[in-house]
Design a protein around this motif. Sequence first.
Motif, PDB file in Angstrom:
ATOM      1  N   UNK A  60      40.099  36.526  57.046  1.00  0.00           N
ATOM      2  CA  UNK A  60      39.174  36.815  55.683  1.00  0.00           C
ATOM      3  C   UNK A  60      39.384  35.432  55.181  1.00  0.00           C
ATOM      4  N   UNK A  72      27.806  33.382  46.860  1.00  0.00           N
ATOM      5  CA  UNK A  72      27.965  34.765  46.160  1.00  0.00           C
ATOM      6  C   UNK A  72      27.752  34.141  44.623  1.00  0.00           C
ATOM      7  N   UNK A 108      32.690  43.882  57.784  1.00  0.00           N
ATOM      8  CA  UNK A 108      32.185  42.959  56.822  1.00  0.00           C
ATOM      9  C   UNK A 108      30.568  42.755  56.796  1.00  0.00           C
TER      10      UNK A 108
ATOM     11  N   UNK B 205      40.608  41.992  43.909  1.00  0.00           N
ATOM     12  CA  UNK B 205      39.664  40.668  43.737  1.00  0.00           C
ATOM     13  C   UNK B 205      38.212  41.057  43.598  1.00  0.00           C
ATOM     14  N   UNK B 207      35.267  39.687  43.995  1.00  0.00           N
ATOM     15  CA  UNK B 207      34.259  39.212  45.085  1.00  0.00           C
ATOM     16  C   UNK B 207      34.659  39.955  46.498  1.00  0.00           C
ATOM     17  N   UNK B 208      35.661  40.945  46.497  1.00  0.00           N
ATOM     18  CA  UNK B 208      35.891  41.411  47.741  1.00  0.00           C
ATOM     19  C   UNK B 208      35.498  42.933  47.646  1.00  0.00           C
ATOM     20  N   UNK B 209      34.843  43.522  48.847  1.00  0.00           N
ATOM     21  CA  UNK B 209      34.446  44.997  48.689  1.00  0.00           C
ATOM     22  C   UNK B 209      35.518  45.834  49.169  1.00  0.00           C
ATOM     23  N   UNK B 210      36.544  45.377  49.579  1.00  0.00           N
ATOM     24  CA  UNK B 210      37.719  46.216  49.919  1.00  0.00           C
ATOM     25  C   UNK B 210      39.046  45.501  50.353  1.00  0.00           C
TER      26      UNK B 210
END
Lengths: 203, 282
Positions: A60, A72, A108, B205, B207-210
């Motif tokens: 990641x 984003x 993702x 975080x 901007x992180x989904x998980x």
Amino acid sequence: MFVIQMKSGKESHLYGASIGELHREKILKQVGPVLEPGEAGEIVVLDFTGVESVTASYLKAALLWFVDAGTKAEDPLPAERLGSLIFPVVAHLTDEVRAELRELLQARDRCCIEARDFSAIGVISGILHGPLDPALEATVKVLSDYGAPVSAGELEKLGKDSRVRATGWNNRLAQLHRLKLVQRRQEYRQWMYRLVGLEVHRG
Amino acid sequence: MVVRPFDIDGLRARVWAGGSPAPFSRLSSMAISLDGCLELACAARQWSTGEPAELVARWGEELPFVRRAIEAFHAPPERTHELESVELWRIGSANDWLDETEGQQFLVRFARALRHRGFPVPFANGLGKALAEMTDNVLQHSGSESRKPALAVAGFHVEQEWMTFAVADTGRGVLERLLSNPRWANITNSTDALAAILERRATSRVNEPEGHGFPELFRALAKRNSVLRFRSGDGCLTFNGALSTPTFERASSPPMNGFQLSVICALKEVPKSRSADAQPIT
């Protein structure tokens, strides 16, 4: 095109976001100086030769960050602006690393090309990992078969799919560009698109 | 010698309440496991003055390994403590994970100890990844800045077909860290914060989904006879993988800074309870 060795020392296991961030910074430092805003960007092959296993957190930070960079925030940070010009490709994966990558991409909803054959000039052939909308997948196949830079207008003229007009092709190509699967360069008044690999098939 | 289970929370609660030193006379006959040693060492870091400090000093006298754990917090990052199949490592910086640095070597020795004591290679590798992720969490989240961690120690203890590892830091704790993400602003206590990161993959975080660290841990231990303990602030969650329907059990814990976790896993025997399964370090 750049080829970056991910195994820089003797470590054959790349675990955790912290190492991923260090490697990401190394890539930005190495590639950053040649990146020019407005240009097509650089293909960077992340070569995993000698790496036995990785974790999702590492991938990641070291790989997916480049796929998402600049998409984003409306006003991306300097590092993200540079990252948005890097088109990451992976190579020389072990089965374990590939399985970890596929699982992460699935979770993702992202894609990545694994280079099977590449030279200093570019990626000759590769396989596609990760989920992709069927229309976009079909577009990847069209681009792979065509094998050269092409515009949306030319794709309409080629008649690869009679239901899709230039605007439709343009939307698809723009989405593939956002996913970092194709590069684009402006020539006169149109965008010319090309796949990150000359020949790309589903893995 | 009759070995009785060691109650980490109970002992700390007694000290927290200014309790009597009486229980310390029995310490050496109790089974204290690696996680207990590290949690007591964290408490020693926090209670460095006054009466609690004097009580804590007695732990070191009664239990040599607790003393070693306390020392580990003060050791330079490259120093390790080895006692046959037991090892402690003070978590340093992210650079310690590169090349042949101590962080990498610590993980290599952990995986080797597992393989030599009957753990199948894929499972040993999975546990190695899980310990690495948990240690990386400290680097990422315990300090005021990413990759500038709070004082922290990781350790493992491997016996034949049985192992435990523990990671303990004295940093910000899960609640404070999670609240830096507005998405989780409605969480008000440490137990709920622990539940969010473990059960709902919450991450600090924005901007992180998980998060990805804890899923790695649970994936490594899926369908195994394992007991996991997570403690932060005044919250505590335990997870018993050996139960037919594994669930998180919530409990309170005497307040303490940081985040401490431990994993106990036996290849064959089904643990009846967490404390009964914990093997002592002598």
